[in-house]
Design a protein around this motif. Structure first.
Motif, short mmCIF file in Angstrom:
data_model
loop_
_atom_site.label_atom_id
_atom_site.label_comp_id
_atom_site.label_asym_id
_atom_site.label_seq_id
_atom_site.Cartn_x
_atom_site.Cartn_y
_atom_site.Cartn_z
N VAL A 136 0.88 -1.16 0.00
CA VAL A 136 0.00 0.00 0.00
C VAL A 136 0.92 1.22 0.00
O VAL A 136 1.74 1.38 0.90
N ILE B 65 -9.96 0.26 -0.35
CA ILE B 65 -8.62 0.11 -0.92
C ILE B 65 -8.77 0.01 -2.43
O ILE B 65 -9.69 -0.64 -2.93
N ARG C 68 -5.07 2.99 0.59
CA ARG C 68 -6.04 2.46 1.55
C ARG C 68 -6.53 3.63 2.38
O ARG C 68 -5.75 4.36 2.97
N ASP D 92 -1.55 4.94 3.19
CA ASP D 92 -2.47 4.42 4.18
C ASP D 92 -2.98 5.65 4.92
O ASP D 92 -2.29 6.20 5.77
#
Length: 114
Positions: free
Chosen positions: A20, A87, A112, A23
């Motif tokens: 990711v 996400i 995300r 975040d």
């Protein structure tokens, strides 16, 4: 090359297969900086913007390199805001808008939103 910059974010995902790049929380801003050279006619396009609802693009700007030389490059700076939890991946292509099949680079950034 591209760089990922957080605006107000304090954590970054791992470098695993399920990486990711951002975040973030709902309401947080983040920035994606993509190398570009506007003198060539190429620019970045967010290819899957219609299918993404967890973030929204709120600004796009161009920052030239520090040199003032004609033909020197710079970077396109995309600012996004987390809109709702989820996400997803943002897909970018670097091309000349008036030419078919002119894609020279592509980037995928995974987000995300919590």
């Amino acid at each position: 090359m591209f760089s990922l910059t957080y605006l107000g974010c304090n954590s970054k995902g791992s470098n695993s297969i399920n990486r990711v790049d951002y975040d973030i929380e709902v309401g947080e801003l983040f920035q994606v900086e993509l190398n570009a050279n506007r003198t060539t006619g190429y620019s970045w396009k967010w290819m899957n913007s219609e299918s993404i609802s967890i973030v929204d693009s709120i600004d796009l700007s161009y920052k030239p390199d520090t040199s003032a030389l004609v033909g020197s490059g710079g970077a396109e700076i995309w600012i996004f805001k987390g809109m709702k939890p989820g996400i997803d991946s943002l897909k970018f292509e670097y091309s000349r808008p008036w030419e078919q099949n002119s894609v020279s680079k592509s980037k995928v950034v995974t987000i995300r939103v919590k």
